[in-house]
Scaffold this active site. Structure first.
Site, PDB file in Angstrom:
ATOM      1  N   LYS A   1      -3.090  -3.036  -0.486  1.00 52.44           N
ATOM      2  CA  LYS A   1      -3.771  -1.898   0.144  1.00 52.44           C
ATOM      3  C   LYS A   1      -5.048  -2.388   0.792  1.00 52.44           C
ATOM      4  O   LYS A   1      -5.650  -3.363   0.327  1.00 52.44           O
ATOM      5  CB  LYS A   1      -4.132  -0.837  -0.914  1.00 52.44           C
ATOM      6  CG  LYS A   1      -4.396   0.524  -0.337  1.00 52.44           C
ATOM      7  CD  LYS A   1      -3.091   1.216  -0.046  1.00 52.44           C
ATOM      8  CE  LYS A   1      -3.263   2.634   0.379  1.00 52.44           C
ATOM      9  NZ  LYS A   1      -1.988   3.361   0.238  1.00 52.44           N
TER      10      LYS A   1
ATOM     11  N   LYS B   1       2.852  -5.046   0.638  1.00 50.63           N
ATOM     12  CA  LYS B   1       2.900  -3.919   1.573  1.00 50.63           C
ATOM     13  C   LYS B   1       1.978  -2.800   1.141  1.00 50.63           C
ATOM     14  O   LYS B   1       1.866  -2.507  -0.057  1.00 50.63           O
ATOM     15  CB  LYS B   1       4.347  -3.408   1.590  1.00 50.63           C
ATOM     16  CG  LYS B   1       4.641  -2.353   2.606  1.00 50.63           C
ATOM     17  CD  LYS B   1       5.009  -2.953   3.934  1.00 50.63           C
ATOM     18  CE  LYS B   1       5.134  -1.915   5.027  1.00 50.63           C
ATOM     19  NZ  LYS B   1       3.829  -1.451   5.515  1.00 50.63           N
TER      20      LYS B   1
ATOM     21  N   HIS C   1       5.229 -10.788  -6.552  1.00 49.22           N
ATOM     22  CA  HIS C   1       6.557 -11.092  -7.111  1.00 49.22           C
ATOM     23  C   HIS C   1       7.628 -10.955  -6.046  1.00 49.22           C
ATOM     24  O   HIS C   1       8.752 -11.411  -6.222  1.00 49.22           O
ATOM     25  CB  HIS C   1       6.859 -10.165  -8.297  1.00 49.22           C
ATOM     26  CG  HIS C   1       6.942  -8.735  -7.904  1.00 49.22           C
ATOM     27  ND1 HIS C   1       5.811  -7.976  -7.683  1.00 49.22           N
ATOM     28  CD2 HIS C   1       7.996  -7.938  -7.631  1.00 49.22           C
ATOM     29  CE1 HIS C   1       6.188  -6.761  -7.316  1.00 49.22           C
ATOM     30  NE2 HIS C   1       7.506  -6.711  -7.279  1.00 49.22           N
TER      31      HIS C   1
END
Ligand code: GLU
Length: 471
Positions: free
Chosen positions: A107, A71, A66
């Site tokens: 991740k 990150k 979104h």
């Protein structure tokens, strides 16, 4: 499922999510869309090491898109698996949202015991992993930006940045492809300490809310509060050190892999850390008493318990024996969903991970901004601020007709350097997010605790973005 075992890490995260989503009024199906992990890529790649070829397995999960880039850290651990990576990626989405960092969650992990490899081998493996991520579109300043996590650190981040730079020589923002780099290689001051510093700021903010302090059965401030920390890695070490040295808290226990050191009058975190660096263990440290059973140490009486090691350490098996009044979750997911319910009933106040350990990604955001702007924080304004400070000092001295106290004078005349700006940006972030979570809790009677409030806040913000995208 065995009724004695808790939900898995991923189930635990999703159950917390569902509890929060049910307390919100969302368009049908939207919660499910937000909760679903968008993509997960498993990579197997061979690396030629001194002993011949070795095959490694790694993952990168992109939980949401979104906002871009996505990150989240990269973990090197022998027990890493895809579900863990998905759970951690989901937590990244929620924590970025809670602390108003405009990133989506991702991740990565590599199934490896980094201690078994030489530095040269680790460099080779990390560069190969970076190539794999890059060729699948999972690395780049605008798409996906890794950072350190368990088992990884600054040096690995600079290998990734360097590899990316070689693969994209015309990319002017190449260094922003990863954060947590050394300062001389495009990093930002204060990134190493950032997660621990965020834990300190979050706990300090808790003590500014005396209604919460009272609810937890405590009073006053951090001075003299008894703290047990699990994990003397980057996060636990910095959190314990700052709380002890700057806030006057007593670190009455530190738990490590080989056991725990307990000391009711308070330990010196720095001494224990140096001891561990030298001996590779905490057993034998001269102050305090050593117990081998680290899990037992979690259950010792204290004011604040800070699990800063890994997920799933406080479960329904030990939740009833925890004596701390507050659990400050510095690791990702240390308290399971089931344990959270038990602890809530017992009145233990939990400062949730999705908020409390977001200092790392917040300062990563600052690093990314620094890389994109190609200028160190404070470079443009420091001299200007110093000149302004001097003018104010001169004016004050001429008004009162006597020199100001030299310490006050020096403070007023000091322009901000990068570390000062980073810390102040992080402190502001942690204070603001605490208040937002609390407001969410107090304004919705269906929300019973801070973890659910934190999840609800994250979901609300992501849902708002979806809402404006599809208008
Ligand atoms: N690995 C850290 C975390 O779990 C930092 C992530 C980042 O800086 O991107 O929050």
């Amino acid at each position: 499922m065995n009724k004695n075992t808790d939900l898995s890490f991923l189930e635990s995260v999703n159950s917390s999510f569902d509890l929060a989503a049910n307390a919100l009024d969302l368009p049908k199906g939207l919660a499910r869309q937000i909760r679903t992990c968008n993509a997960v890529c498993e990579m197997k790649f061979g690396v030629e090491l001194d002993d011949g070829y070795e095959i490694f397995t790694g993952w990168r999960a992109t939980h949401s898109e979104h906002a871009l880039p996505a990150k989240g850290g990269i973990r090197y651990a022998p027990f890493a698996d895809q579900h863990e990576v998905e759970a951690l990626a989901a937590l990244m989405t929620y924590k970025c949202s809670i602390v108003n960092v405009p990133f989506a969650g991702s991740k990565g992990a590599l199934c490896i015991d980094p201690k078994k490899y030489s530095l040269k081998e680790l460099e080779h493996i990390t560069r190969r992993f970076a190539q794999e991520l890059d060729k699948r579109g999972l690395l780049g300043p605008g798409v996906n930006v890794p950072a350190p996590d368990m088992g990884t650190g600054q040096r690995m981040m600079s290998w990734i940045a360097d590899e990316y730079q070689k693969l994209h020589p015309n990319e002017i923002n190449a260094r922003a492809c990863v954060t947590g780099k050394p300062v001389h290689f495009g990093g930002v001051q204060g990134r190493i300490e950032a997660t621990g510093r965020g834990v300190q700021y979050g706990i300090q903010e808790f003590f500014r809310h005396q209604d919460d302090v009272k609810k937890a059965g405590l009073s006053g401030n951090l001075e003299g509060k008894k703290i047990i920390v699990q994990g003397l890695g980057n996060v636990g070490y910095h959190a314990a050190k700052f709380l002890e040295e700057e806030d006057g808290a007593l670190i009455v226990g530190i738990i490590e892999r080989d056991g725990a050191i307990l000391c009711d009058r308070g330990l010196c975190t720095e001494d224990l850390y140096q001891y561990k660096l030298e001996h590779g263990k905490i057993e034998g440290f001269s102050s305090g008493s050593f117990i081998e059973d680290g899990e037992r140490a979690l259950e010792q009486a204290c004011d604040i318990l800070i699990p800063a090691a890994m997920e799933g350490v406080i479960t329904k098996m030990n939740a009833n024996r925890i004596q701390a009044k507050i659990i400050a979750e510095a690791a990702n997911g240390p308290v399971t969903f089931d344990a959270n319910q038990i602890l809530n009933q017992r009145g233990v106040f939990i400062i949730p991970d999705t908020y409390l350990n977001a200092g790392g990604v917040t300062v990563s955001y600052f690093e990314w901004l620094k890389n994109l702007s190609h200028v160190r924080f404070g470079r443009m304004e420091r001299r200007f601020m110093e000149a302004q400070g001097s003018r104010i000092v001169r004016l004050m001295e001429s008004t009162v007709d006597q020199p100001l106290d030299p310490i006050v004078k020096a403070e007023l005349m000091k322009g901000p350097d990068e570390i000062t700006l980073v810390r102040s940006g992080l402190e502001d972030t942690m204070c603001e997010a605490y208040q937002e979570i609390k407001e969410m809790h107090l304004s919705n009677s269906k929300i019973k605790d801070r973890r659910t409030a934190a999840f609800a806040l994250a979901i609300r913000k992501v849902a708002d973005i979806y809402d404006s995208m599809y208008l």
